[in-house]
Design a protein around this motif. Structure first.
Motif, PDB file in Angstrom:
ATOM      1  N   ARG A   5       9.383  52.280  14.161  1.00 49.96           N
ATOM      2  CA  ARG A   5      10.167  51.495  13.211  1.00 49.96           C
ATOM      3  C   ARG A   5       9.659  50.055  13.141  1.00 49.96           C
ATOM      4  O   ARG A   5       9.513  49.492  12.050  1.00 49.96           O
ATOM      5  CB  ARG A   5      11.640  51.520  13.610  1.00 49.96           C
ATOM      6  N   TYR A   6       9.367  49.471  14.286  1.00 49.84           N
ATOM      7  CA  TYR A   6       8.866  48.101  14.313  1.00 49.84           C
ATOM      8  C   TYR A   6       7.497  47.999  13.635  1.00 49.84           C
ATOM      9  O   TYR A   6       7.230  47.078  12.860  1.00 49.84           O
ATOM     10  CB  TYR A   6       8.751  47.592  15.744  1.00 49.84           C
ATOM     11  N   LEU A   7       6.612  48.964  13.954  1.00 48.47           N
ATOM     12  CA  LEU A   7       5.263  48.937  13.393  1.00 48.47           C
ATOM     13  C   LEU A   7       5.283  49.100  11.881  1.00 48.47           C
ATOM     14  O   LEU A   7       4.540  48.432  11.157  1.00 48.47           O
ATOM     15  CB  LEU A   7       4.407  50.029  14.046  1.00 48.47           C
ATOM     16  N   LEU A  10       6.285  45.868  10.199  1.00 49.01           N
ATOM     17  CA  LEU A  10       5.271  44.819  10.238  1.00 49.01           C
ATOM     18  C   LEU A  10       3.990  45.200   9.494  1.00 49.01           C
ATOM     19  O   LEU A  10       3.047  44.405   9.460  1.00 49.01           O
ATOM     20  CB  LEU A  10       4.930  44.476  11.683  1.00 49.01           C
ATOM     21  N   ALA A  11       3.957  46.402   8.919  1.00 47.30           N
ATOM     22  CA  ALA A  11       2.749  46.885   8.250  1.00 47.30           C
ATOM     23  C   ALA A  11       2.620  46.306   6.841  1.00 47.30           C
ATOM     24  O   ALA A  11       2.442  47.032   5.852  1.00 47.30           O
ATOM     25  CB  ALA A  11       2.749  48.410   8.204  1.00 47.30           C
ATOM     26  N   THR A  14       2.925  40.055   4.111  1.00 46.30           N
ATOM     27  CA  THR A  14       4.036  39.120   3.899  1.00 46.30           C
ATOM     28  C   THR A  14       5.044  39.204   5.028  1.00 46.30           C
ATOM     29  O   THR A  14       5.532  38.184   5.527  1.00 46.30           O
ATOM     30  CB  THR A  14       4.741  39.407   2.554  1.00 46.30           C
ATOM     31  N   ARG A  15       5.346  40.426   5.474  1.00 48.71           N
ATOM     32  CA  ARG A  15       6.328  40.578   6.559  1.00 48.71           C
ATOM     33  C   ARG A  15       5.766  40.072   7.876  1.00 48.71           C
ATOM     34  O   ARG A  15       6.512  39.550   8.721  1.00 48.71           O
ATOM     35  CB  ARG A  15       6.783  42.034   6.656  1.00 48.71           C
ATOM     36  N   LEU A  16       4.466  40.200   8.065  1.00 49.46           N
ATOM     37  CA  LEU A  16       3.849  39.619   9.257  1.00 49.46           C
ATOM     38  C   LEU A  16       3.998  38.099   9.245  1.00 49.46           C
ATOM     39  O   LEU A  16       4.321  37.486  10.270  1.00 49.46           O
ATOM     40  CB  LEU A  16       2.364  39.995   9.328  1.00 49.46           C
ATOM     41  N   ARG A  17       3.782  37.490   8.086  1.00 45.50           N
ATOM     42  CA  ARG A  17       3.920  36.034   7.978  1.00 45.50           C
ATOM     43  C   ARG A  17       5.367  35.611   8.236  1.00 45.50           C
ATOM     44  O   ARG A  17       5.618  34.623   8.944  1.00 45.50           O
ATOM     45  CB  ARG A  17       3.467  35.572   6.590  1.00 45.50           C
ATOM     46  N   LEU A  47      12.696  40.505   3.864  1.00 46.18           N
ATOM     47  CA  LEU A  47      13.641  40.117   4.914  1.00 46.18           C
ATOM     48  C   LEU A  47      14.584  41.267   5.249  1.00 46.18           C
ATOM     49  O   LEU A  47      14.929  41.492   6.419  1.00 46.18           O
ATOM     50  CB  LEU A  47      14.441  38.891   4.471  1.00 46.18           C
ATOM     51  N   LYS A  48      15.005  41.996   4.234  1.00 42.34           N
ATOM     52  CA  LYS A  48      15.894  43.133   4.454  1.00 42.34           C
ATOM     53  C   LYS A  48      15.223  44.196   5.307  1.00 42.34           C
ATOM     54  O   LYS A  48      15.840  44.751   6.230  1.00 42.34           O
ATOM     55  CB  LYS A  48      16.316  43.735   3.115  1.00 42.34           C
ATOM     56  N   ILE A  49      13.962  44.465   5.039  1.00 43.95           N
ATOM     57  CA  ILE A  49      13.229  45.476   5.815  1.00 43.95           C
ATOM     58  C   ILE A  49      13.122  45.044   7.277  1.00 43.95           C
ATOM     59  O   ILE A  49      13.361  45.842   8.199  1.00 43.95           O
ATOM     60  CB  ILE A  49      11.831  45.697   5.211  1.00 43.95           C
ATOM     61  N   LEU A  50      12.769  43.792   7.501  1.00 44.59           N
ATOM     62  CA  LEU A  50      12.628  43.302   8.874  1.00 44.59           C
ATOM     63  C   LEU A  50      13.970  43.267   9.602  1.00 44.59           C
ATOM     64  O   LEU A  50      14.041  43.560  10.810  1.00 44.59           O
ATOM     65  CB  LEU A  50      12.012  41.897   8.865  1.00 44.59           C
ATOM     66  N   THR A  51      15.030  42.939   8.880  1.00 46.74           N
ATOM     67  CA  THR A  51      16.356  42.891   9.494  1.00 46.74           C
ATOM     68  C   THR A  51      16.845  44.286   9.841  1.00 46.74           C
ATOM     69  O   THR A  51      17.370  44.524  10.944  1.00 46.74           O
ATOM     70  CB  THR A  51      17.354  42.199   8.547  1.00 46.74           C
TER      71      THR A  51
END
Length: 231
Positions: A5-7, A10-11, A14-17, A47-51
């Motif tokens: 899920r984490y990988l 971060l794939a 933009t989400r890495l930044r 942001l929603k995906i990372l959250t």
């Protein structure tokens, strides 16, 4: 599977930044839009995906929503483990420099705002709170044998004035030089046991109170200050 899920979260560049910047700073959506020079809907989607993946969390402050990395737990540890590779990137370091400038600009604007309203602060509080006496409420919350009380966001020192005699030492912290100037005028020559310090409210408790593990009681007042008591 958390690692997967984490990988997946971060794939994306933009989400890495976003993850890199928000691991080090707390920024609002609008600040992130300016930082990455992208549309708000695009930023919000990432942001929603990372959250949802458990890497970020958010808090609302009025009309603004601020994001930062999870402060602890598996999501935090995962981001921490990949930070060395992310910091090795020149573009990532440039994003961090930009974020630091945004934070500095925000701090300066906030300080300017409170400097401008400082002279009217006490009257504004009376208009907002009416007959409600904040100093009396705080005074009742002071534990017996209080050694040190710190008012983070002390303004003109009205609450500190009421706490005199209830604690051995009082510390007032505010980000506005004008607020602290008015607080010093309030106490005039009677500053024994009172320390007024300029600083932002994200300072650590240990640095403010000069010791470790001092948070015993916390209560937020209606005007946004945070009081810490050590006893």
């Amino acid at each position: 599977m958390k690692a997967l899920r984490y990988l997946k979260a971060l794939a994306d560049e933009t989400r890495l930044r976003l993850a890199l910047v928000l691991f080090h700073y707390e920024l609002s959506v609008n600040e992130l839009v300016a930082l990455l020079n992208m549309g708000q809907s695009r930023i919000s989607r990432h942001l929603k995906i990372l959250t949802e993946a458990g890497l970020l969390h958010s808090r609302r402050d009025g009309l603004r929503v601020f994001y930062s990395a999870e402060p602890e737990g598996p999501g935090h540890e995962f981001l921490k483990s990949v930070m060395p590779w992310m910091l090795d990137d020149e573009a990532g370091r440039a994003d961090l420099d930009s974020a630091a400038r945004i934070i500095e600009e925000r701090t300066m604007k906030t300080r300017q705002f409170f400097n401008e309203i400082a002279d009217d602060w006490d009257e504004m509080n009376r208009e907002i709170l009416g007959e409600f006496s904040l100093p009396e409420v705080i005074l009742k919350a002071v534990p017996e044998n209080c050694g040190v009380a710190a008012d983070l966001g002390c303004g003109t020192g009205e609450v500190l004035e009421h706490l005199r005699g209830a604690c051995r030492e009082l510390i007032g912290v505010d980000g506005s030089p004008r607020m602290l100037e008015l607080a010093r005028r309030r106490f005039d020559e009677h500053m024994d046991g009172i320390s007024l310090r300029i600083g932002e409210l994200d300072l650590s408790v240990c640095s403010i109170m000069g010791a470790c593990a001092l948070i015993m009681t916390m209560c937020f007042n209606a005007t946004g200050s945070l009081f810490l008591f050590n006893f």
